[in-house]
Design a protein around this motif. Structure first.
Motif, PDB file in Angstrom:
ATOM      1  N   PRO A   1       0.827  -1.134   0.179  1.00  0.00           N
ATOM      2  CA  PRO A   1      -0.212  -0.068  -0.091  1.00  0.00           C
ATOM      3  C   PRO A   1       0.758   1.313  -0.154  1.00  0.00           C
ATOM      4  O   PRO A   1       1.956   1.351   0.464  1.00  0.00           O
ATOM      5  N   ARG A   2       0.271   2.516  -0.434  1.00  0.00           N
ATOM      6  CA  ARG A   2       1.061   3.754  -0.690  1.00  0.00           C
ATOM      7  C   ARG A   2       0.877   4.174   0.889  1.00  0.00           C
ATOM      8  O   ARG A   2      -0.078   3.985   1.477  1.00  0.00           O
ATOM      9  N   GLU A   3       2.132   4.798   1.094  1.00  0.00           N
ATOM     10  CA  GLU A   3       2.299   5.436   2.387  1.00  0.00           C
ATOM     11  C   GLU A   3       1.187   6.658   2.442  1.00  0.00           C
ATOM     12  O   GLU A   3       0.679   7.246   1.515  1.00  0.00           O
ATOM     13  N   GLU A   4       0.636   7.105   3.598  1.00  0.00           N
ATOM     14  CA  GLU A   4      -0.035   8.256   3.703  1.00  0.00           C
ATOM     15  C   GLU A   4       0.670   9.523   3.493  1.00  0.00           C
ATOM     16  O   GLU A   4       1.796   9.517   3.591  1.00  0.00           O
ATOM     17  N   ASN A   5      -0.060  10.499   2.921  1.00  0.00           N
ATOM     18  CA  ASN A   5       0.520  11.798   2.856  1.00  0.00           C
ATOM     19  C   ASN A   5       0.822  12.338   4.215  1.00  0.00           C
ATOM     20  O   ASN A   5       0.358  12.076   5.416  1.00  0.00           O
ATOM     21  N   LYS A   6       2.054  13.071   4.222  1.00  0.00           N
ATOM     22  CA  LYS A   6       2.464  13.956   5.290  1.00  0.00           C
ATOM     23  C   LYS A   6       1.668  14.996   5.589  1.00  0.00           C
ATOM     24  O   LYS A   6       0.982  15.713   4.536  1.00  0.00           O
ATOM     25  N   LEU A   7       1.429  15.463   6.914  1.00  0.00           N
ATOM     26  CA  LEU A   7       0.768  16.792   7.200  1.00  0.00           C
ATOM     27  C   LEU A   7       1.359  17.820   6.419  1.00  0.00           C
ATOM     28  O   LEU A   7       2.578  18.035   6.153  1.00  0.00           O
ATOM     29  N   ASN A   8       0.610  18.773   5.736  1.00  0.00           N
ATOM     30  CA  ASN A   8       1.302  19.881   5.035  1.00  0.00           C
ATOM     31  C   ASN A   8       0.644  21.102   5.208  1.00  0.00           C
ATOM     32  O   ASN A   8      -0.694  21.047   5.479  1.00  0.00           O
ATOM     33  N   TYR A   9       1.157  22.456   4.959  1.00  0.00           N
ATOM     34  CA  TYR A   9       0.556  23.433   5.126  1.00  0.00           C
ATOM     35  C   TYR A   9       0.116  24.284   3.720  1.00  0.00           C
ATOM     36  O   TYR A   9       0.392  25.624   3.725  1.00  0.00           O
TER      37      TYR A   9
END
Length: 531
Positions: free
Chosen positions: A180-188
Protein backbone atom coordinates in the motif's frame (compact mmCIF):
# COMPACT_ATOMS: atom_id res chain seq x y z
CA UNK A 1 -2.64 -10.40 -4.67
CA UNK A 2 -6.14 -11.54 -5.71
CA UNK A 3 -9.22 -11.05 -3.56
CA UNK A 4 -12.92 -11.80 -4.05
CA UNK A 5 -14.57 -8.47 -3.24
CA UNK A 6 -17.88 -6.69 -3.39
CA UNK A 7 -17.74 -3.49 -5.40
CA UNK A 8 -17.98 -1.59 -2.10
CA UNK A 9 -15.12 -3.62 -0.67
CA UNK A 10 -12.99 -3.04 -3.79
CA UNK A 11 -13.50 0.70 -3.34
CA UNK A 12 -12.54 0.50 0.33
CA UNK A 13 -9.43 -1.59 -0.36
CA UNK A 14 -8.48 0.71 -3.23
CA UNK A 15 -8.75 3.75 -0.95
CA UNK A 16 -6.64 2.12 1.77
CA UNK A 17 -3.99 1.04 -0.75
CA UNK A 18 -3.95 4.59 -2.14
CA UNK A 19 -2.88 6.06 1.21
CA UNK A 20 -6.23 6.94 2.78
CA UNK A 21 -6.07 8.81 6.08
CA UNK A 22 -9.78 9.09 6.82
CA UNK A 23 -13.19 7.83 5.74
CA UNK A 24 -16.17 9.99 6.72
CA UNK A 25 -19.66 8.58 6.35
CA UNK A 26 -23.20 8.10 7.55
CA UNK A 27 -24.58 4.60 6.86
CA UNK A 28 -26.87 4.34 3.84
CA UNK A 29 -27.55 1.40 1.54
CA UNK A 30 -25.88 0.67 -0.88
CA UNK A 31 -22.74 2.47 0.41
CA UNK A 32 -22.54 1.14 3.97
CA UNK A 33 -20.13 -1.74 3.36
CA UNK A 34 -17.32 0.62 2.29
CA UNK A 35 -16.89 2.12 5.73
CA UNK A 36 -17.54 -1.20 7.48
CA UNK A 37 -14.74 -2.81 5.46
CA UNK A 38 -12.33 -0.04 6.45
CA UNK A 39 -13.43 -0.30 10.09
CA UNK A 40 -12.46 -3.99 10.05
CA UNK A 41 -9.21 -3.52 8.12
CA UNK A 42 -5.96 -4.37 9.95
CA UNK A 43 -4.17 -1.79 7.78
CA UNK A 44 -6.62 0.93 8.82
CA UNK A 45 -6.17 -0.04 12.46
CA UNK A 46 -2.38 -0.05 12.26
CA UNK A 47 -2.36 3.35 10.58
CA UNK A 48 -5.13 4.75 12.81
CA UNK A 49 -7.18 5.74 9.76
CA UNK A 50 -10.25 7.73 10.82
CA UNK A 51 -13.20 5.36 10.38
CA UNK A 52 -16.02 6.19 12.81
CA UNK A 53 -19.60 6.82 11.73
CA UNK A 54 -20.72 10.45 11.82
CA UNK A 55 -23.93 12.32 12.54
CA UNK A 56 -24.84 12.98 8.90
CA UNK A 57 -23.42 13.46 5.41
CA UNK A 58 -22.95 17.22 5.77
CA UNK A 59 -20.68 16.85 8.78
CA UNK A 60 -18.87 14.02 6.98
CA UNK A 61 -18.17 16.20 3.94
CA UNK A 62 -16.94 19.10 6.04
CA UNK A 63 -14.68 16.93 8.20
CA UNK A 64 -13.19 15.34 5.07
CA UNK A 65 -12.57 18.84 3.72
CA UNK A 66 -10.69 19.61 6.93
CA UNK A 67 -8.46 16.58 6.43
CA UNK A 68 -7.86 17.57 2.80
CA UNK A 69 -7.00 21.11 3.95
CA UNK A 70 -4.16 19.59 5.96
CA UNK A 71 -2.81 17.71 2.95
CA UNK A 72 -4.04 14.18 3.71
CA UNK A 73 -6.25 11.92 1.62
CA UNK A 74 -9.90 11.63 2.67
CA UNK A 75 -12.99 9.87 1.35
CA UNK A 76 -16.65 10.71 2.00
CA UNK A 77 -19.19 7.88 1.52
CA UNK A 78 -22.96 8.12 1.20
CA UNK A 79 -25.97 6.97 -0.73
CA UNK A 80 -27.48 9.25 -3.37
CA UNK A 81 -30.02 11.03 -1.17
CA UNK A 82 -27.22 11.72 1.31
CA UNK A 83 -25.68 13.96 -1.34
CA UNK A 84 -28.69 16.24 -0.90
CA UNK A 85 -27.82 16.58 2.78
CA UNK A 86 -24.22 17.59 2.06
CA UNK A 87 -24.95 19.62 -1.08
CA UNK A 88 -23.80 22.91 0.47
CA UNK A 89 -20.23 21.86 1.33
CA UNK A 90 -20.06 19.53 -1.71
CA UNK A 91 -20.79 22.28 -4.24
CA UNK A 92 -18.58 24.76 -2.39
CA UNK A 93 -15.71 22.24 -2.28
CA UNK A 94 -15.13 22.99 -5.96
CA UNK A 95 -14.66 26.63 -4.99
CA UNK A 96 -12.27 25.88 -2.13
CA UNK A 97 -10.48 23.18 -4.06
CA UNK A 98 -8.42 20.50 -2.35
CA UNK A 99 -4.97 20.11 -0.84
CA UNK A 100 -4.86 16.41 -0.02
CA UNK A 101 -6.86 14.19 -2.39
CA UNK A 102 -10.60 14.12 -1.70
CA UNK A 103 -12.96 11.50 -3.17
CA UNK A 104 -16.72 11.79 -2.67
CA UNK A 105 -18.14 8.29 -3.12
CA UNK A 106 -21.87 8.23 -3.88
CA UNK A 107 -23.85 5.02 -4.35
CA UNK A 108 -26.99 5.56 -6.43
CA UNK A 109 -29.98 3.21 -6.14
CA UNK A 110 -31.83 2.75 -9.45
CA UNK A 111 -35.02 0.71 -8.95
CA UNK A 112 -35.16 2.18 -5.42
CA UNK A 113 -34.33 -1.07 -3.62
CA UNK A 114 -33.96 0.87 -0.35
CA UNK A 115 -34.54 4.50 -1.26
CA UNK A 116 -37.15 7.19 -1.82
CA UNK A 117 -36.12 8.06 -5.38
CA UNK A 118 -33.86 7.23 -8.33
CA UNK A 119 -31.76 10.37 -8.12
CA UNK A 120 -28.71 10.34 -10.42
CA UNK A 121 -25.67 11.90 -8.72
CA UNK A 122 -23.95 12.74 -11.99
CA UNK A 123 -26.13 15.84 -12.23
CA UNK A 124 -24.59 17.07 -8.96
CA UNK A 125 -21.09 16.53 -10.32
CA UNK A 126 -21.85 18.49 -13.46
CA UNK A 127 -23.55 21.22 -11.45
CA UNK A 128 -20.52 21.54 -9.15
CA UNK A 129 -18.09 21.41 -12.13
CA UNK A 130 -15.99 18.63 -10.67
CA UNK A 131 -14.57 15.52 -12.41
CA UNK A 132 -16.44 12.22 -12.03
CA UNK A 133 -15.43 8.56 -12.22
CA UNK A 134 -17.89 5.69 -12.79
CA UNK A 135 -16.39 2.16 -12.73
CA UNK A 136 -17.75 -0.56 -14.98
CA UNK A 137 -16.50 -3.47 -12.84
CA UNK A 138 -14.94 -4.23 -9.45
CA UNK A 139 -11.36 -4.11 -10.75
CA UNK A 140 -11.94 -0.62 -12.11
CA UNK A 141 -13.55 0.38 -8.83
CA UNK A 142 -10.34 -0.63 -7.06
CA UNK A 143 -7.96 0.92 -9.61
CA UNK A 144 -9.91 4.16 -9.87
CA UNK A 145 -9.43 5.03 -6.22
CA UNK A 146 -5.69 5.62 -6.60
CA UNK A 147 -6.24 7.48 -9.87
CA UNK A 148 -9.02 9.60 -8.34
CA UNK A 149 -6.85 10.63 -5.37
CA UNK A 150 -3.92 11.41 -7.67
CA UNK A 151 -6.13 13.44 -10.00
CA UNK A 152 -7.74 15.32 -7.11
CA UNK A 153 -4.28 16.43 -5.97
CA UNK A 154 -3.20 17.24 -9.52
CA UNK A 155 -6.12 19.55 -10.35
CA UNK A 156 -6.93 20.61 -6.75
CA UNK A 157 -10.57 19.54 -7.06
CA UNK A 158 -12.60 16.86 -5.29
CA UNK A 159 -13.55 13.85 -7.41
CA UNK A 160 -17.07 12.40 -7.38
CA UNK A 161 -17.00 8.62 -7.79
CA UNK A 162 -20.41 7.22 -8.66
CA UNK A 163 -21.47 3.59 -8.34
CA UNK A 164 -24.89 1.95 -8.42
CA UNK A 165 -26.49 -0.81 -6.34
CA UNK A 166 -25.56 -3.70 -8.63
CA UNK A 167 -21.92 -2.60 -8.77
CA UNK A 168 -21.76 -2.00 -5.02
CA UNK A 169 -23.29 -5.35 -4.05
CA UNK A 170 -21.90 -7.83 -6.61
CA UNK A 171 -18.59 -9.68 -6.26
CA UNK A 172 -15.63 -10.28 -8.54
CA UNK A 173 -11.97 -11.19 -8.25
CA UNK A 174 -9.82 -8.08 -7.87
CA UNK A 175 -6.05 -7.83 -8.28
CA UNK A 176 -4.63 -5.60 -5.55
CA UNK A 177 -1.18 -4.11 -5.01
CA UNK A 178 1.26 -5.88 -2.71
CA UNK A 179 2.49 -2.74 -0.95
CA UNK A 180 0.00 0.00 0.00
CA UNK A 181 1.01 3.61 -0.61
CA UNK A 182 2.12 5.56 2.44
CA UNK A 183 -0.18 8.25 3.78
CA UNK A 184 0.50 11.87 2.84
CA UNK A 185 2.45 13.90 5.35
CA UNK A 186 0.73 16.80 7.08
CA UNK A 187 1.36 19.97 5.08
CA UNK A 188 0.38 23.63 5.10
CA UNK A 189 0.02 24.26 1.37
CA UNK A 190 -3.67 25.18 1.48
CA UNK A 191 -4.04 28.87 0.63
CA UNK A 192 -6.50 30.80 2.78
CA UNK A 193 -7.58 33.03 -0.11
CA UNK A 194 -8.93 29.91 -1.86
CA UNK A 195 -10.60 28.48 1.23
CA UNK A 196 -12.19 31.66 2.58
CA UNK A 197 -15.21 32.03 0.33
CA UNK A 198 -15.74 35.74 0.67
CA UNK A 199 -17.23 36.99 -2.61
CA UNK A 200 -14.04 38.82 -3.65
CA UNK A 201 -12.03 35.60 -3.42
CA UNK A 202 -14.79 33.22 -4.53
CA UNK A 203 -15.35 35.14 -7.78
CA UNK A 204 -11.70 34.60 -8.75
CA UNK A 205 -11.85 30.94 -7.80
CA UNK A 206 -15.12 30.51 -9.74
CA UNK A 207 -13.48 31.90 -12.88
CA UNK A 208 -10.52 29.56 -12.38
CA UNK A 209 -12.69 26.45 -11.90
CA UNK A 210 -14.81 27.35 -14.90
CA UNK A 211 -11.62 27.75 -16.92
CA UNK A 212 -10.50 24.25 -15.90
CA UNK A 213 -13.43 22.55 -17.63
CA UNK A 214 -11.79 22.21 -21.06
CA UNK A 215 -8.75 20.61 -19.46
CA UNK A 216 -10.91 18.23 -17.41
CA UNK A 217 -12.77 17.18 -20.54
CA UNK A 218 -9.53 16.51 -22.41
CA UNK A 219 -8.25 14.48 -19.47
CA UNK A 220 -11.45 12.41 -19.66
CA UNK A 221 -11.04 11.93 -23.43
CA UNK A 222 -7.46 10.70 -22.90
CA UNK A 223 -8.30 8.53 -19.89
CA UNK A 224 -7.72 4.77 -19.97
CA UNK A 225 -11.22 4.40 -18.54
CA UNK A 226 -12.90 5.96 -21.60
CA UNK A 227 -12.43 3.87 -24.74
CA UNK A 228 -13.58 4.11 -28.34
CA UNK A 229 -13.69 0.56 -29.71
CA UNK A 230 -14.32 0.59 -33.45
CA UNK A 231 -16.06 -2.20 -35.37
CA UNK A 232 -17.03 -2.77 -39.02
CA UNK A 233 -20.82 -2.44 -38.71
CA UNK A 234 -21.67 1.29 -38.43
CA UNK A 235 -25.43 0.88 -38.68
CA UNK A 236 -25.42 1.26 -34.90
CA UNK A 237 -23.06 2.58 -32.26
CA UNK A 238 -23.34 1.99 -28.51
CA UNK A 239 -22.39 4.44 -25.78
CA UNK A 240 -22.23 2.46 -22.51
CA UNK A 241 -21.35 3.95 -19.14
CA UNK A 242 -20.46 2.26 -15.87
CA UNK A 243 -21.96 -1.17 -15.32
CA UNK A 244 -23.94 -0.92 -18.59
CA UNK A 245 -20.64 -1.65 -20.36
CA UNK A 246 -20.52 -4.97 -18.48
CA UNK A 247 -24.04 -5.79 -19.61
CA UNK A 248 -23.09 -5.00 -23.22
CA UNK A 249 -20.17 -7.43 -22.99
CA UNK A 250 -22.53 -10.12 -21.67
CA UNK A 251 -24.69 -9.63 -24.76
CA UNK A 252 -21.67 -10.01 -27.07
CA UNK A 253 -19.16 -12.36 -25.38
CA UNK A 254 -17.15 -12.59 -28.64
CA UNK A 255 -17.06 -8.82 -29.12
CA UNK A 256 -19.65 -6.23 -30.09
CA UNK A 257 -20.14 -5.96 -33.90
CA UNK A 258 -20.83 -2.22 -33.55
CA UNK A 259 -18.54 0.64 -32.48
CA UNK A 260 -18.61 1.09 -28.71
CA UNK A 261 -17.81 4.17 -26.66
CA UNK A 262 -17.19 3.19 -23.04
CA UNK A 263 -17.71 6.08 -20.61
CA UNK A 264 -16.34 5.76 -17.08
CA UNK A 265 -14.98 9.26 -16.58
CA UNK A 266 -16.53 12.71 -16.88
CA UNK A 267 -16.89 15.51 -18.04
CA UNK A 268 -18.36 13.76 -21.07
CA UNK A 269 -15.62 13.60 -23.75
CA UNK A 270 -17.39 15.43 -26.58
CA UNK A 271 -14.77 14.60 -29.22
CA UNK A 272 -15.34 10.87 -28.72
CA UNK A 273 -19.11 11.33 -28.80
CA UNK A 274 -18.91 13.32 -32.03
CA UNK A 275 -16.71 10.66 -33.57
CA UNK A 276 -19.38 8.05 -32.93
CA UNK A 277 -22.43 10.09 -33.94
CA UNK A 278 -20.68 11.13 -37.17
CA UNK A 279 -19.75 7.56 -38.06
CA UNK A 280 -22.93 5.66 -37.12
CA UNK A 281 -26.47 5.72 -38.49
CA UNK A 282 -27.93 5.32 -35.00
CA UNK A 283 -26.52 5.39 -31.47
CA UNK A 284 -27.88 3.51 -28.47
CA UNK A 285 -27.03 5.14 -25.12
CA UNK A 286 -27.00 2.62 -22.27
CA UNK A 287 -26.51 4.11 -18.81
CA UNK A 288 -27.61 3.22 -15.30
CA UNK A 289 -29.88 5.88 -13.83
CA UNK A 290 -31.33 8.87 -15.60
CA UNK A 291 -30.63 9.85 -19.25
CA UNK A 292 -27.65 12.02 -18.28
CA UNK A 293 -25.45 11.11 -21.24
CA UNK A 294 -28.35 10.69 -23.64
CA UNK A 295 -29.54 14.27 -23.13
CA UNK A 296 -26.00 15.61 -23.51
CA UNK A 297 -25.38 13.63 -26.71
CA UNK A 298 -28.38 15.25 -28.36
CA UNK A 299 -26.83 18.65 -27.71
CA UNK A 300 -23.32 17.94 -29.03
CA UNK A 301 -23.78 15.47 -31.89
CA UNK A 302 -23.02 16.32 -35.54
CA UNK A 303 -24.85 14.70 -38.46
CA UNK A 304 -28.18 12.90 -38.49
CA UNK A 305 -27.57 9.87 -36.28
CA UNK A 306 -30.70 8.64 -34.53
CA UNK A 307 -30.18 8.66 -30.75
CA UNK A 308 -31.84 5.80 -28.87
CA UNK A 309 -32.08 5.02 -25.19
CA UNK A 310 -34.26 5.71 -22.20
CA UNK A 311 -35.91 8.79 -23.69
CA UNK A 312 -37.03 6.95 -26.83
CA UNK A 313 -38.20 3.72 -25.21
CA UNK A 314 -35.54 1.24 -26.32
CA UNK A 315 -34.56 1.09 -22.65
CA UNK A 316 -37.03 1.65 -19.79
CA UNK A 317 -37.25 5.18 -18.41
CA UNK A 318 -37.08 3.99 -14.80
CA UNK A 319 -35.36 1.18 -12.93
CA UNK A 320 -31.95 -0.41 -13.20
CA UNK A 321 -30.62 -2.05 -16.32
CA UNK A 322 -29.81 -5.75 -16.79
CA UNK A 323 -28.45 -7.90 -19.63
CA UNK A 324 -31.94 -8.87 -20.84
CA UNK A 325 -32.98 -5.23 -21.22
CA UNK A 326 -29.77 -4.61 -23.15
CA UNK A 327 -30.44 -7.60 -25.42
CA UNK A 328 -33.94 -6.35 -26.15
CA UNK A 329 -32.64 -2.86 -26.99
CA UNK A 330 -30.05 -4.39 -29.34
CA UNK A 331 -32.66 -6.55 -31.09
CA UNK A 332 -31.25 -9.79 -29.68
CA UNK A 333 -33.40 -12.63 -28.31
CA UNK A 334 -33.67 -12.64 -24.54
CA UNK A 335 -32.09 -15.49 -22.64
CA UNK A 336 -34.42 -18.15 -21.31
CA UNK A 337 -35.08 -17.80 -17.61
CA UNK A 338 -37.04 -19.55 -14.93
CA UNK A 339 -40.77 -18.98 -14.78
CA UNK A 340 -41.94 -17.42 -11.50
CA UNK A 341 -43.03 -19.99 -8.97
CA UNK A 342 -46.74 -19.72 -8.19
CA UNK A 343 -46.23 -21.38 -4.82
CA UNK A 344 -44.13 -18.57 -3.39
CA UNK A 345 -46.25 -15.98 -1.62
CA UNK A 346 -44.87 -12.40 -1.59
CA UNK A 347 -43.64 -11.34 1.85
CA UNK A 348 -43.66 -7.60 2.45
CA UNK A 349 -41.06 -6.31 4.92
CA UNK A 350 -42.15 -6.21 8.54
CA UNK A 351 -40.83 -5.10 11.90
CA UNK A 352 -38.86 -7.86 13.63
CA UNK A 353 -40.60 -9.98 16.24
CA UNK A 354 -40.00 -8.40 19.61
CA UNK A 355 -39.07 -5.00 18.14
CA UNK A 356 -39.75 -2.09 20.46
CA UNK A 357 -41.25 -0.10 17.59
CA UNK A 358 -44.12 -2.61 17.55
CA UNK A 359 -45.06 -1.75 21.14
CA UNK A 360 -44.77 1.97 20.42
CA UNK A 361 -47.17 1.74 17.47
CA UNK A 362 -49.56 -0.56 19.33
CA UNK A 363 -49.82 1.94 22.19
CA UNK A 364 -50.01 4.96 19.87
CA UNK A 365 -52.77 3.43 17.76
CA UNK A 366 -54.84 2.57 20.80
CA UNK A 367 -54.57 6.10 22.18
CA UNK A 368 -55.28 7.76 18.84
CA UNK A 369 -58.57 5.88 18.52
CA UNK A 370 -59.75 8.60 20.91
CA UNK A 371 -58.64 11.28 18.40
CA UNK A 372 -60.17 10.46 14.99
CA UNK A 373 -58.54 13.48 13.31
CA UNK A 374 -55.02 12.73 14.56
CA UNK A 375 -52.15 12.78 12.08
CA UNK A 376 -48.84 10.97 12.60
CA UNK A 377 -45.78 12.12 10.67
CA UNK A 378 -43.17 9.42 10.17
CA UNK A 379 -39.51 9.39 9.22
CA UNK A 380 -36.75 7.32 7.61
CA UNK A 381 -35.90 4.11 9.46
CA UNK A 382 -37.16 0.64 10.34
CA UNK A 383 -40.16 2.27 11.97
CA UNK A 384 -41.34 3.50 8.55
CA UNK A 385 -42.75 -0.04 8.28
CA UNK A 386 -45.37 1.14 10.76
CA UNK A 387 -47.22 2.43 7.68
CA UNK A 388 -47.92 -1.16 6.62
CA UNK A 389 -50.43 -3.57 8.15
CA UNK A 390 -51.11 -4.45 10.87
CA UNK A 391 -50.30 -1.00 12.28
CA UNK A 392 -51.16 1.49 9.49
CA UNK A 393 -49.88 4.01 11.98
CA UNK A 394 -48.22 6.86 10.03
CA UNK A 395 -49.43 9.29 7.39
CA UNK A 396 -46.18 10.59 5.85
CA UNK A 397 -42.50 9.81 5.33
CA UNK A 398 -40.56 12.23 3.13
CA UNK A 399 -36.90 12.55 4.14
CA UNK A 400 -34.55 12.37 7.10
CA UNK A 401 -35.90 14.58 9.88
CA UNK A 402 -39.13 15.64 8.16
CA UNK A 403 -41.38 14.09 10.82
CA UNK A 404 -40.83 16.85 13.38
CA UNK A 405 -40.89 19.75 10.94
CA UNK A 406 -43.97 18.44 9.11
CA UNK A 407 -45.77 17.92 12.41
CA UNK A 408 -44.92 21.50 13.36
CA UNK A 409 -46.15 22.79 10.00
CA UNK A 410 -49.36 20.83 10.38
CA UNK A 411 -49.83 22.27 13.88
CA UNK A 412 -49.20 25.76 12.46
CA UNK A 413 -52.07 25.04 10.06
CA UNK A 414 -54.36 24.17 12.98
CA UNK A 415 -53.99 20.39 13.11
CA UNK A 416 -54.40 18.72 16.50
CA UNK A 417 -53.17 16.31 17.56
CA UNK A 418 -50.00 16.26 15.47
CA UNK A 419 -47.53 13.50 16.37
CA UNK A 420 -44.00 13.02 15.02
CA UNK A 421 -42.30 9.60 15.15
CA UNK A 422 -38.55 9.63 14.56
CA UNK A 423 -35.74 7.17 15.30
CA UNK A 424 -32.65 7.80 17.39
CA UNK A 425 -30.12 7.95 14.53
CA UNK A 426 -32.44 9.98 12.33
CA UNK A 427 -33.01 12.43 15.17
CA UNK A 428 -29.30 13.23 15.49
CA UNK A 429 -28.91 13.18 11.69
CA UNK A 430 -31.59 15.75 10.87
CA UNK A 431 -34.15 16.05 13.65
CA UNK A 432 -32.48 18.31 16.21
CA UNK A 433 -32.82 21.55 14.23
CA UNK A 434 -36.51 20.90 13.59
CA UNK A 435 -37.06 20.22 17.28
CA UNK A 436 -35.40 23.56 18.10
CA UNK A 437 -37.85 25.33 15.76
CA UNK A 438 -40.74 23.59 17.51
CA UNK A 439 -39.38 24.50 20.95
CA UNK A 440 -38.85 28.13 20.03
CA UNK A 441 -42.50 28.44 18.99
CA UNK A 442 -43.86 26.05 21.62
CA UNK A 443 -45.50 24.11 18.82
CA UNK A 444 -48.45 22.00 19.91
CA UNK A 445 -46.93 18.68 18.87
CA UNK A 446 -45.89 15.43 20.50
CA UNK A 447 -42.51 14.07 19.38
CA UNK A 448 -41.74 10.38 19.87
CA UNK A 449 -38.01 9.57 19.56
CA UNK A 450 -38.15 5.79 19.23
CA UNK A 451 -34.70 4.81 20.51
CA UNK A 452 -33.41 1.30 19.75
CA UNK A 453 -29.80 2.26 20.58
CA UNK A 454 -28.45 1.76 17.05
CA UNK A 455 -28.77 2.65 13.38
CA UNK A 456 -30.85 -0.45 12.79
CA UNK A 457 -32.10 -0.11 9.22
CA UNK A 458 -28.61 -0.26 7.70
CA UNK A 459 -27.33 -3.11 9.84
CA UNK A 460 -26.80 -1.92 13.39
CA UNK A 461 -24.08 0.71 13.15
CA UNK A 462 -23.35 3.01 16.09
CA UNK A 463 -25.90 5.77 16.64
CA UNK A 464 -24.31 9.15 17.36
CA UNK A 465 -26.74 10.16 20.10
CA UNK A 466 -26.91 6.96 22.13
CA UNK A 467 -27.43 7.75 25.83
CA UNK A 468 -27.48 11.48 25.08
CA UNK A 469 -31.07 12.14 24.00
CA UNK A 470 -32.43 13.46 27.27
CA UNK A 471 -29.43 15.79 27.57
CA UNK A 472 -29.84 16.94 23.95
CA UNK A 473 -33.55 17.65 24.46
CA UNK A 474 -32.92 19.54 27.70
CA UNK A 475 -30.14 21.53 26.06
CA UNK A 476 -32.42 22.51 23.19
CA UNK A 477 -35.02 23.68 25.69
CA UNK A 478 -37.59 20.89 26.14
CA UNK A 479 -39.52 21.41 29.39
CA UNK A 480 -38.38 18.78 31.92
CA UNK A 481 -42.00 18.06 32.86
CA UNK A 482 -42.76 17.09 29.28
CA UNK A 483 -39.68 14.99 28.56
CA UNK A 484 -40.61 11.38 29.27
CA UNK A 485 -38.73 8.08 28.92
CA UNK A 486 -40.60 4.76 28.70
CA UNK A 487 -39.58 1.15 28.06
CA UNK A 488 -41.60 -0.32 25.17
CA UNK A 489 -42.64 -3.74 26.46
CA UNK A 490 -46.12 -5.28 26.57
CA UNK A 491 -46.05 -5.29 30.39
CA UNK A 492 -45.60 -1.48 30.32
CA UNK A 493 -48.42 -0.83 27.85
CA UNK A 494 -50.70 0.93 30.35
CA UNK A 495 -47.90 3.34 31.35
CA UNK A 496 -46.94 4.04 27.73
CA UNK A 497 -50.53 4.75 26.70
CA UNK A 498 -51.08 7.06 29.65
CA UNK A 499 -47.85 8.94 28.87
CA UNK A 500 -48.85 9.42 25.21
CA UNK A 501 -52.37 10.51 26.14
CA UNK A 502 -51.12 13.00 28.76
CA UNK A 503 -48.56 14.57 26.41
CA UNK A 504 -51.08 14.89 23.57
CA UNK A 505 -53.40 16.71 25.93
CA UNK A 506 -50.59 19.10 26.86
CA UNK A 507 -50.90 22.00 24.40
CA UNK A 508 -47.22 22.65 23.84
CA UNK A 509 -44.06 20.83 22.81
CA UNK A 510 -43.49 17.45 24.45
CA UNK A 511 -41.02 14.62 23.82
CA UNK A 512 -41.46 10.93 24.64
CA UNK A 513 -38.44 8.59 24.33
CA UNK A 514 -39.37 4.88 24.20
CA UNK A 515 -36.02 3.07 24.67
CA UNK A 516 -35.23 -0.59 24.13
CA UNK A 517 -32.38 -2.20 22.22
CA UNK A 518 -32.90 -3.42 18.66
CA UNK A 519 -33.52 -7.19 18.62
CA UNK A 520 -30.85 -7.78 15.97
CA UNK A 521 -28.05 -6.00 17.83
CA UNK A 522 -29.23 -7.58 21.10
CA UNK A 523 -28.80 -11.04 19.54
CA UNK A 524 -25.30 -10.12 18.38
CA UNK A 525 -24.33 -8.78 21.80
CA UNK A 526 -25.64 -11.91 23.52
CA UNK A 527 -23.63 -14.11 21.14
CA UNK A 528 -20.49 -12.10 21.85
CA UNK A 529 -21.02 -12.48 25.59
CA UNK A 530 -21.20 -16.29 25.23
CA UNK A 531 -17.82 -16.47 23.47
Amino acid sequence: MKKLLLGDEAIAQGALDAGLSGVYAYPGTPSTEITEYIQNSPLAESRNVHRRWLVNEKTAMEEALGMSFMGKRAMVCMKHVGLNVCADPFVNSAMTGTNGGLVVLVADDPSMHSSQDEQDSRFYGKFAMIPMFEPSNQQEAYDMMADAFDFSEKVHLPVLMRVTTRMAHSRAVVETVDVPREENKLNYNARAKDWVLLPAFARKRNAFVTGQQAMLEQEAADSIYNKYIDAPNHSLGVIASGIAFNYLNECYPDGCPYPVLKISRYPLPKELVRRMTAACDAVLVAEEGQPFIEEAVRGIMPGDAMIKGRLTGELPRTGELNPDLMRRALGLPCMEGFAPCEDVVPRPPALCNGCGHRDVYAALNEVLEEYPDARVFGDIGCYTLGFLPPYNAIHSCVDMGASITMAKGAADAGQWPAVAVIGDSTFTHSGMTGLLDAINEQADITVIISDNLTTAMTGGQDSAGTNKFEAICRGLGVDEEHLKVVVPLPKNMAEIKETIRREIEYHGLSVIIPRRECMQTLKRHLKQQKK
